[in-house]
Every structure is written in C-alpha cells, then in structure tokens.
Scaffold this motif. Structure first.
Motif, PDB file in Angstrom:
ATOM      1  N   HIS A 144       3.918   4.896 -21.091  1.00  0.00           N
ATOM      2  CA  HIS A 144       3.231   5.967 -20.586  1.00  0.00           C
ATOM      3  C   HIS A 144       3.073   5.012 -18.818  1.00  0.00           C
ATOM      4  O   HIS A 144       1.945   4.565 -19.229  1.00  0.00           O
ATOM      5  N   LEU A 145       2.687   5.673 -18.176  1.00  0.00           N
ATOM      6  CA  LEU A 145       1.970   4.752 -16.440  1.00  0.00           C
ATOM      7  C   LEU A 145       0.994   6.183 -15.860  1.00  0.00           C
ATOM      8  O   LEU A 145       1.601   7.059 -16.273  1.00  0.00           O
ATOM      9  N   LYS A 146      -0.223   5.653 -16.069  1.00  0.00           N
ATOM     10  CA  LYS A 146      -0.842   6.383 -15.502  1.00  0.00           C
ATOM     11  C   LYS A 146      -1.924   5.955 -14.506  1.00  0.00           C
ATOM     12  O   LYS A 146      -1.681   5.026 -14.239  1.00  0.00           O
ATOM     13  N   LEU A 147      -2.427   7.377 -13.949  1.00  0.00           N
ATOM     14  CA  LEU A 147      -3.855   6.472 -12.807  1.00  0.00           C
ATOM     15  C   LEU A 147      -5.055   5.480 -13.160  1.00  0.00           C
ATOM     16  O   LEU A 147      -6.052   7.001 -13.694  1.00  0.00           O
ATOM     17  N   LEU A 154       1.133  -1.153   0.305  1.00  0.00           N
ATOM     18  CA  LEU A 154       0.038  -0.185   0.435  1.00  0.00           C
ATOM     19  C   LEU A 154       0.840   1.445   0.136  1.00  0.00           C
ATOM     20  O   LEU A 154       0.110   1.873  -0.799  1.00  0.00           O
ATOM     21  N   LYS A 155       1.547   1.086   0.793  1.00  0.00           N
ATOM     22  CA  LYS A 155       2.588   2.169   0.324  1.00  0.00           C
ATOM     23  C   LYS A 155       3.170   3.004  -0.378  1.00  0.00           C
ATOM     24  O   LYS A 155       3.348   3.434  -0.817  1.00  0.00           O
ATOM     25  N   GLU A 156       3.920   1.724  -0.464  1.00  0.00           N
ATOM     26  CA  GLU A 156       4.464   1.927  -1.902  1.00  0.00           C
ATOM     27  C   GLU A 156       3.994   1.713  -3.178  1.00  0.00           C
ATOM     28  O   GLU A 156       4.107   3.241  -3.923  1.00  0.00           O
ATOM     29  N   ALA A 157       2.392   1.777  -3.277  1.00  0.00           N
ATOM     30  CA  ALA A 157       1.957   2.133  -4.469  1.00  0.00           C
ATOM     31  C   ALA A 157       1.591   3.730  -3.880  1.00  0.00           C
ATOM     32  O   ALA A 157       0.932   4.423  -5.554  1.00  0.00           O
ATOM     33  N   ILE A 158       0.803   4.247  -3.143  1.00  0.00           N
ATOM     34  CA  ILE A 158       0.938   5.526  -2.988  1.00  0.00           C
ATOM     35  C   ILE A 158       1.682   5.757  -3.300  1.00  0.00           C
ATOM     36  O   ILE A 158       1.150   7.344  -3.795  1.00  0.00           O
ATOM     37  N   SER A 159       2.858   5.917  -2.848  1.00  0.00           N
ATOM     38  CA  SER A 159       4.753   7.239  -3.755  1.00  0.00           C
ATOM     39  C   SER A 159       4.150   6.820  -5.163  1.00  0.00           C
ATOM     40  O   SER A 159       5.154   7.529  -5.341  1.00  0.00           O
ATOM     41  N   LEU A 160       3.888   4.995  -5.405  1.00  0.00           N
ATOM     42  CA  LEU A 160       4.144   5.766  -6.775  1.00  0.00           C
ATOM     43  C   LEU A 160       3.108   6.937  -7.546  1.00  0.00           C
ATOM     44  O   LEU A 160       3.011   7.005  -8.155  1.00  0.00           O
ATOM     45  N   LYS A 161       2.087   6.866  -6.588  1.00  0.00           N
ATOM     46  CA  LYS A 161       0.800   7.884  -7.470  1.00  0.00           C
ATOM     47  C   LYS A 161       0.925   8.850  -7.437  1.00  0.00           C
ATOM     48  O   LYS A 161       1.229   9.234  -8.376  1.00  0.00           O
ATOM     49  N   ASN A 162       1.802   9.300  -6.237  1.00  0.00           N
ATOM     50  CA  ASN A 162       2.459  10.382  -6.032  1.00  0.00           C
ATOM     51  C   ASN A 162       3.450  11.032  -6.674  1.00  0.00           C
ATOM     52  O   ASN A 162       2.514  12.219  -7.024  1.00  0.00           O
ATOM     53  N   GLN A 163       4.762   9.776  -7.489  1.00  0.00           N
ATOM     54  CA  GLN A 163       5.418  10.618  -7.854  1.00  0.00           C
ATOM     55  C   GLN A 163       4.565  10.384  -9.637  1.00  0.00           C
ATOM     56  O   GLN A 163       4.638  11.714 -10.401  1.00  0.00           O
ATOM     57  N   THR A 216       9.265  -0.834 -11.338  1.00  0.00           N
ATOM     58  CA  THR A 216       8.396  -0.305 -11.496  1.00  0.00           C
ATOM     59  C   THR A 216       7.137  -0.600 -12.174  1.00  0.00           C
ATOM     60  O   THR A 216       6.108  -0.871 -12.170  1.00  0.00           O
ATOM     61  N   SER A 217       7.566  -0.925 -13.342  1.00  0.00           N
ATOM     62  CA  SER A 217       6.678  -1.932 -14.294  1.00  0.00           C
ATOM     63  C   SER A 217       5.293  -2.618 -14.090  1.00  0.00           C
ATOM     64  O   SER A 217       4.872  -3.053 -14.409  1.00  0.00           O
ATOM     65  N   ASN A 218       6.872  -4.203 -13.254  1.00  0.00           N
ATOM     66  CA  ASN A 218       6.416  -5.723 -12.772  1.00  0.00           C
ATOM     67  C   ASN A 218       4.941  -4.749 -11.788  1.00  0.00           C
ATOM     68  O   ASN A 218       4.082  -5.689 -11.829  1.00  0.00           O
ATOM     69  N   PHE A 219       5.580  -3.869 -10.959  1.00  0.00           N
ATOM     70  CA  PHE A 219       4.162  -3.223  -9.724  1.00  0.00           C
ATOM     71  C   PHE A 219       3.348  -3.081 -10.386  1.00  0.00           C
ATOM     72  O   PHE A 219       2.319  -3.392  -9.396  1.00  0.00           O
ATOM     73  N   SER A 220       3.498  -2.017 -11.060  1.00  0.00           N
ATOM     74  CA  SER A 220       2.183  -1.465 -11.707  1.00  0.00           C
ATOM     75  C   SER A 220       1.130  -2.308 -12.085  1.00  0.00           C
ATOM     76  O   SER A 220      -0.133  -2.778 -12.614  1.00  0.00           O
ATOM     77  N   SER A 247      11.322   3.707 -14.007  1.00  0.00           N
ATOM     78  CA  SER A 247      11.612   2.051 -14.332  1.00  0.00           C
ATOM     79  C   SER A 247      13.205   2.691 -12.890  1.00  0.00           C
ATOM     80  O   SER A 247      13.844   1.476 -12.643  1.00  0.00           O
ATOM     81  N   LEU A 248      13.533   4.096 -13.033  1.00  0.00           N
ATOM     82  CA  LEU A 248      13.889   4.817 -11.777  1.00  0.00           C
ATOM     83  C   LEU A 248      14.098   4.729 -10.424  1.00  0.00           C
ATOM     84  O   LEU A 248      14.456   4.877  -9.630  1.00  0.00           O
ATOM     85  N   LEU A 249      12.938   4.987 -10.154  1.00  0.00           N
ATOM     86  CA  LEU A 249      12.176   4.854  -8.997  1.00  0.00           C
ATOM     87  C   LEU A 249      12.323   3.923  -8.204  1.00  0.00           C
ATOM     88  O   LEU A 249      11.971   3.835  -6.730  1.00  0.00           O
ATOM     89  N   LYS A 250      12.270   2.474  -8.206  1.00  0.00           N
ATOM     90  CA  LYS A 250      12.651   1.302  -7.848  1.00  0.00           C
ATOM     91  C   LYS A 250      13.119   1.459  -6.035  1.00  0.00           C
ATOM     92  O   LYS A 250      12.969   1.153  -5.119  1.00  0.00           O
TER      93      LYS A 250
END
Length: 392
Positions: free
Chosen positions: A99-102, A44-53, A80-84, A68-71
């Motif tokens: 691209h990655l979006k919400l 959860l914490k990691e997902a929220i951090s990625l959302k904020n990015q 990052t790709s596999n996590f999303s 990919s540099l944010l891992k």
C-alpha cells in the motif's frame, strides 16, 4: 444567461487598422532566475495529485496495484511506484499487501493548506478571481475542460464545484456551452450576472479606475517591461515598442473585436488580456498550451502566440520541466514572487519537504562519499608509490 454589459471601447479610426510592427527577428534569451522559478516546482503538481488520490480513499491508503494505473491520469514521469519511492519524505510504502500512504509531515502541510482553502477570506478571493476569468470571455462562460486546465494555476480546491461553487449560486451556474473545437455541447460554467465592480484590470487598479485612458481622462497605461540581463532589442524594435506602448490602453474586460485583428491596437488589447489572465493566477505563470487553449476559445486564434513573440519584456517563455511555461515577468524579482499568495507559501513548504533527504539515506550518502574519498586517497597513494619506484 448572465446580463452581459461588457462595453465596446470607442477609439479613433486610425487605431483600428494600422499595423506598424517591423519585420525583425526577436531572439529568445534564457532567464536563469525565471527558469529556476519554474524548475523548482518539478514534480510538485504530480505529487499533490497523487496525494489527493491517496486521501480520496476511506482508509487514506492506496493499494499499489491501483496506484500503478494512475500514471497516465496524473501525468507522472515514471511509474507510480518509482515516483513515490523518489520522494520518501512524502510517501510511505507498507507491505502485506503493498500500500501507499502519506508521511506525517506531508499530511501536516496538507491540513494547513486545507485550512487556507476553507477560510472565508481565501474562498472569496478564489471566487473573485474565477469570476474575473469568466469575465474575460465574450459570453462570460467557459467549458469546464478549459477551467480544469487552469485549476492548479488558479489554486482551486480539489472538488471545487461541490466544495466552492455550490456555495455561490448568485455567482456561478453550471450549464451547457458550445465547444469551439468540436462544435458540440459540453458542460461549462457561466456567470449568473456581470459584475461591473470587478471589471477592473490590475493595471487599471494601479492607476485608479477613473484615470485609465479608454477614452476617459487621457492617462496612458504602459505595460511594465523587464528584459533578461544581456538582452538587447534592435533599435527599430525598441522604437516600435515605444510607439506601441503609447497607444490607448483597452481594458481586457471590454469588447474590442471591432478592431482589425492584425492592427497594433488589437495586439495591445490581446496583451492586456494575457497580462490580466496571468495576474489572476496564484503563481503568475501557466503552461503555454493552457494559454493557447483559452485563446482558441476566446476567438483570439494566433494573437497570444504573437504577443509572446513580440513582447519578451512582458512575458517569458521557459522550457523547463518537460513543457513550455509562460511567466509574467513583472510578478517576479529574480526567482521570487513579488506578491506571494498564501497557497504559494504552502507549495514552497511542499517543495522543501520533497527535497528533504531522510536521515538513513543521508547516512548512506555520507558513507558512500567517505568510501569514495578513501578509495580516491588510496588510489593517489598507490600512484605516488609507483612513481617513486620508477624514479629509483
């Protein structure tokens, strides 16, 4: 410098030096409910951090090459790709260029959470809890890196210095503080002045400020205890705990460093500080390393570690989600918080969305299960025919 009026508690001399803890091994017993309360927030914490990015970019999308540099920065368990891709209900992948979006649902919960962060009631509550955290320290100040460790647990907004603290100049001041680890000067946060009206612990509040012991009216404050089902303390340990609970309660907002660090009374003060710390957090839990980091800065050295070992009825240590988490037992009934902070309501909504399986994926899973069932039936039927031939 804030005007620090933190009082020194005066106790009978017999309480200053006495150490009576018996040399008995207190074994750790797993609590499945509290483990689940921790496990539920996996990623959860990691997902929220990625959302904020993602939301920090002007386009509200993030190139996968950048993502990919944010891992390491986001402490992701995989790329990052596999996590999303693991959470398609949260993140969408667009091509040309990648691209990655919400997802709209993820964005909707984020907007509701932002409304909470922006509400005057919540902002005042956050300021109050952050003030009390600083008041737990000797000098009413902490390095920013220590506060960053508790940022998630305190429920601080993303850019809390600019979006929150700057609006409360009468409370906070960004300053330089001496880092106890390196001995160097680092950026820190200090209170502008001591807030006596906030120097009341949660346990004191329950019995009334004028009733707690501390040399006043003689009402003894005991820590609520709840052991895991099936957990039994040895009789000599139970006897020691009863005597320890009967010791005078020293407020975590008072200075008791004059007590011998190895005395039972000093241990009760350390437990009071740790209890109050956990109570200030929105989830009433935090990683063990955060506790130890704060304890080192407070000058408590190994006192918090001793508190965790000696008092399993007050604190629970979970080994779930790739770390160790300290949980305040009394704050939970089974795996549910007794008092749910509004931000925890938002986090449960995030968790519910994370665990949702998209319809297409559900259909694929259903087809896969059906195919597997058909293969199993066919296999059984084939086996029955073979057995029938053999019997003939």
């Amino acid at each position: 410098m804030p005007a620090h009026t933190n009082n020194t508690t005066k106790l009978p001399h017999c309480y200053h030096q006495v150490r009576t803890f018996i040399n008995a091994r207190i074994k750790w017993v797993r609590d499945p409910y509290l483990d689940f309360a921790v496990q539920r927030e996996k990623d959860l914490k990691e997902a929220i951090s990625l959302k904020n990015q993602v939301l920090s970019t002007p386009s509200k999308t993030l190139p996968l090459s950048t993502a990919s540099l944010l891992k390491p920065h986001l402490n992701l368990p995989t790329t990052t790709s596999n996590f999303s891709l693991k959470y398609p209900s949260l993140f969408l992948h667009s091509q040309s260029p990648p691209h990655l979006k919400l997802t709209p649902q993820f964005l909707s919960i984020h907007k509701d959470e932002s409304s909470i962060h922006n509400s005057p009631t919540h902002r005042n509550d956050t300021v109050r809890r952050l003030t009390k955290l600083l008041m737990l320290t000797k000098a009413s100040k902490l390095p920013l890196y220590v506060i960053e460790r508790f940022k998630w647990d305190l429920g601080l907004p993303q850019n809390y210095i600019l979006t929150l603290l700057c609006d409360y100049p009468e409370y906070f001041n960004v300053c330089e503080v001496r880092d106890e680890r390196s001995g160097e000067e680092v950026l820190g946060l200090e209170l502008v002045k001591w807030r006596e009206e906030l120097a009341v612990s949660e346990l004191e509040r329950r019995v009334g400020k004028d009733c707690y012991l501390g040399g006043k009216t003689g009402v003894r404050i005991m820590f609520p205890m709840c052991l895991t089902k099936g957990f039994e303390l040895e009789k000599k340990v139970r006897d020691w705990v009863e005597e320890w609970q009967a010791l005078p309660y020293v407020s975590p907002y008072e200075n008791a460093f004059h007590l011998s660090p190895n005395s039972d009374q000093a241990e009760k003060w350390a437990v009071a500080v740790l209890h109050e710390l956990l109570w200030l957090l929105v989830s009433k839990k935090t990683e063990r390393e955060n506790v130890f980091c704060l304890g080192e800065y407070l000058g408590f050295e190994g006192r918090f570690k001793t508190a965790l070992v000696h008092h399993p009825g007050i604190f629970y240590l979970s080994n779930k989600i790739r770390t160790q988490t300290v949980v305040l037992r009394e704050a939970y009934r089974k795996d549910f918080l007794v008092e749910k902070h509004p931000l925890m309501g938002m986090r449960y909504r995030y968790i519910h969305l994370m665990n949702k399986v998209p319809k297409k994926k559900r259909r694929k899973q259903a087809v896969g299960l059906a195919s597997g069932a058909k293969r199993e039936i066919a296999s059984r039927s084939s086996g029955e025919r073979v057995e029938g031939k053999e019997e003939m």
